[in-house]
Design an enzyme around this catalytic site. Structure first.
Site, PDB file in Angstrom:
ATOM      1  N   LYS A 123      20.834  13.901 -32.686  1.00 51.41           N
ATOM      2  CA  LYS A 123      20.841  14.723 -31.476  1.00 51.41           C
ATOM      3  C   LYS A 123      22.195  15.430 -31.310  1.00 51.41           C
ATOM      4  CE  LYS A 123      21.316  12.722 -27.422  1.00 51.41           C
ATOM      5  NZ  LYS A 123      22.253  13.134 -26.397  1.00 51.41           N
TER       6      LYS A 123
ATOM      7  N   ASP B  80      16.638  15.749 -27.041  1.00 50.73           N
ATOM      8  CA  ASP B  80      17.058  14.632 -26.197  1.00 50.73           C
ATOM      9  C   ASP B  80      15.848  14.161 -25.389  1.00 50.73           C
ATOM     10  OD1 ASP B  80      16.624  16.527 -24.292  1.00 50.73           O
ATOM     11  OD2 ASP B  80      18.460  16.120 -23.182  1.00 50.73           O
TER      12      ASP B  80
END
Ligand code: SF4
Length: 212
Positions: A118, A137
């Site tokens: 991420k 996310d």
């Protein structure tokens, strides 16, 4: 995506996007702000980043700080003790393995302490202007599933599914658009479906309670 991208115009940007706007050429500050932002409110991330960068703005200066001082500077971001250790270790690795520069590949970025896919994807998008990455996310994972774009169990699956489900043109924008939408409208609990510009097209998969 087109409707959502238009709808977020004028909404407050996520904290890391603000750092990226203010420090467009500073991959290091974008990396560190992204590390601090995990599971932390935007206002807290922004304030912690500002305090940290006021004390040390580059890997060598930050690596020289004791972990305890970094903890105090970034408190109260969530997991501030772990993040302080990661920030220091990350700076040390940047100095010892990458010549003091933030690497520009996913494979190298994920070697840095505390950096997962991420964070690495977001750094590539914001700092290196990559259009080949999708940063997933919790907001992106949740909304993509509610919309039925993907049917996945975790962010890692969602990232791979989104590469298949969405047009490349949108990849680098998906995080900004869905995080902003998720913070303001399609919230984790009680999404504001009554205010949603794509309500007519959204199957609301898995939405149990919504605010009209
Ligand atoms: S209609 Fe509701 S669940 Fe669907 S995107 Fe909009 S806010 Fe989210």
């Amino acid at each position: 995506m087109r409707a959502l991208a238009a709808a977020i115009d004028g909404m407050e940007l996520p904290a890391v996007e603000k750092v990226a706007e203010a420090e467009a050429d500073n991959a290091f500050q974008i990396l560190i702000a992204t590390l601090l932002s995990a599971r932390t409110q935007d206002a807290t991330t922004a304030a912690a980043s500002a305090r940290l960068f006021a004390r040390a703005r580059a890997p060598r200066a930050l690596a020289a700080l004791p972990v305890r001082e970094i903890e105090k500077l970034i408190y109260p971001v969530s997991f501030y003790r772990n993040k302080a250790e990661h920030v220091k270790a990350c700076c040390e690795m940047l100095l010892t393995r990458f010549g003091g520069r933030v690497p520009d590949t996913l494979e190298a970025l994920v070697q840095l302490p505390g950096v997962g896919r991420k964070t690495a994807n977001l750094v590539l998008i914001l700092a290196f202007k990559s259009r080949e990455n999708i940063c997933v996310d919790t907001h992106v994972h949740r909304i993509s599933n509610r919309l039925g774009w993907v049917a996945t169990k975790n962010p890692e699956e969602t990232e791979q599914a989104l590469y298949r489900a969405t047009r490349r043109h949108w990849w680098s924008s998906i995080n900004l658009v869905l995080v902003t939408w998720g913070q303001n409208v399609c919230r984790p609990v009680h999404p504001r479906c009554g205010d949603c510009v794509i309500a007519a097209d959204c199957p609301r998969i898995g939405v149990k309670a919504r605010r009209q």
